[in-house]
Scaffold this active site. Structure first.
Site, PDB file in Angstrom:
ATOM      1  N   ASP A 179       0.856  -1.191   0.000  1.00  0.00           N
ATOM      2  CA  ASP A 179       0.000   0.000   0.000  1.00  0.00           C
ATOM      3  C   ASP A 179       0.886   1.233   0.000  1.00  0.00           C
ATOM      4  OD1 ASP A 179      -2.415  -1.488   0.147  1.00  0.00           O
ATOM      5  OD2 ASP A 179      -2.069  -1.785   2.293  1.00  0.00           O
ATOM      6  N   LEU A 180       0.961   1.921  -1.108  1.00  0.00           N
ATOM      7  CA  LEU A 180       1.912   3.009  -1.307  1.00  0.00           C
ATOM      8  C   LEU A 180       1.816   4.063  -0.205  1.00  0.00           C
ATOM      9  CD1 LEU A 180       4.046   4.289  -3.179  1.00  0.00           C
ATOM     10  CD2 LEU A 180       2.170   5.461  -4.354  1.00  0.00           C
ATOM     11  N   ASP A 181       2.949   4.300   0.463  1.00  0.00           N
ATOM     12  CA  ASP A 181       3.079   5.328   1.492  1.00  0.00           C
ATOM     13  C   ASP A 181       2.096   5.157   2.643  1.00  0.00           C
ATOM     14  OD1 ASP A 181       5.197   6.721   0.248  1.00  0.00           O
ATOM     15  OD2 ASP A 181       3.785   7.721  -1.092  1.00  0.00           O
ATOM     16  N   GLU A 182       1.631   3.930   2.877  1.00  0.00           N
ATOM     17  CA  GLU A 182       0.682   3.685   3.959  1.00  0.00           C
ATOM     18  C   GLU A 182       1.197   2.641   4.950  1.00  0.00           C
ATOM     19  OE1 GLU A 182      -3.273   2.932   2.581  1.00  0.00           O
ATOM     20  OE2 GLU A 182      -3.283   4.651   1.230  1.00  0.00           O
TER      21      GLU A 182
END
Length: 290
Positions: free
Chosen positions: A232-235
């Site tokens: 989950d990109l940047d999460e």
């Protein structure tokens, strides 16, 4: 700066498990049985998740007790209480591979901190999809690996990265403003051992020139977030964040300078805490024993 731990005499035990009676007693009894003396101990009860977290830094007075002896001895304790745990020699530096693209402020900061002994890490390699910082790597005597990435070569580039991780026995991968999105498969293979840094304007100002976008909106806080990498990109689980207050008098290029300073400091703290085994993942969050 505190003195470095002596090899084979100081260790760090980290653990998490369902909360239950007798945990602390079990850990301290294990240490007593193996000539251990507690130097620092931190613990946290997550009552919402009913989980217990603990970090113990200890030394061992008996020179005949090795790291393997300790790991073998803690096995029965972990089985009894259902503990997820790690036990490390406190003197062993974290072998860290740094990835970078065209912005070198975080890379330069990490290299300087390592060279002064502020970070207990080794850096066997620097990887980049560009060549801008090859000379910087050479000035520190660190091998530089240029691995270009295109849509057509992305899978090949990631395979080469994993080869380096395996060949060099890498413990931690740091994305020091590496501007390529990692595949879901690579994120899973690096789970819990890859840290990313990004400006905290996300998701408000996506894409190019975020500080210019922020200036146009009149932002009052410039910040950065360091987190573990997940699909989950940047999460991923957040390790550290910080902000600096700004006002209308700041030009866009000044916001860039301020933002880069914050990014470097936040990433350095995240790498430091990870390398000292102070960060424990708790679902989508982290427990950080600073």
């Amino acid at each position: 700066m505190s003195p470095r731990p002596q090899p084979g005499s100081e260790f760090v035990l980290t653990l998490s498990c369902p909360d239950q009676a007798g945990l602390v007693h079990a850990v301290t009894s294990f240490l007593v049985d193996h000539s251990g003396n507690i130097l620092e101990s931190r613990q946290f009860d997550d009552r919402l998740q009913d989980r217990f977290f603990m970090r113990v830094h200890f030394d061992v007075s008996d020179p005949g007790v090795s790291l393997q002896d300790l790991r073998t001895g803690f096995g029965p304790v972990s089985q009894t209480y259902g503990i997820n745990w790690q036990l490390h020699d406190a003197s062993t530096p974290t072998r860290t591979l740094i990835m970078v693209s065209k912005f070198g402020h975080c890379l330069n900061d990490l290299l300087f901190r390592k060279s002064t002994g502020a970070l207990s890490i080794e850096i066997p390699a620097i990887v980049s999809n560009h060549r801008q910082f090859e000379a910087l790597a050479e000035s520190y005597g660190i091998p530089f690996h240029h691995i270009p990435v295109t849509k057509e070569t992305k899978a090949e580039a990631e395979a080469r990265l994993l080869e380096l991780v395996d060949e060099l026995n890498i413990d931690l991968v740091v994305l020091a403003r590496y501007m390529q999105i990692l595949s879901d498969d690579l994120c899973k293979q690096l789970d819990g051992r890859a840290i990313n840094i990004h400006h905290s304007f996300l998701p408000s100002f996506k894409g190019a020139r975020p500080y210019v976008q922020a200036h146009r909106r009149g932002v009052k806080l410039v910040g950065a977030t360091a987190h573990y990498v997940t699909p989950d990109l940047d999460e991923g689980p957040i390790i550290e964040q910080d902000v600096v207050r700004v006002d209308h008098s700041r030009a866009p290029d000044e916001l860039v300078t301020i933002g880069r300073d914050v990014e470097a400091q936040v990433l350095a703290r995240a790498v430091e805490w990870h390398s000292q085994n102070r960060v424990l993942v708790n679902g989508n969050c982290t427990v950080v024993f600073r």
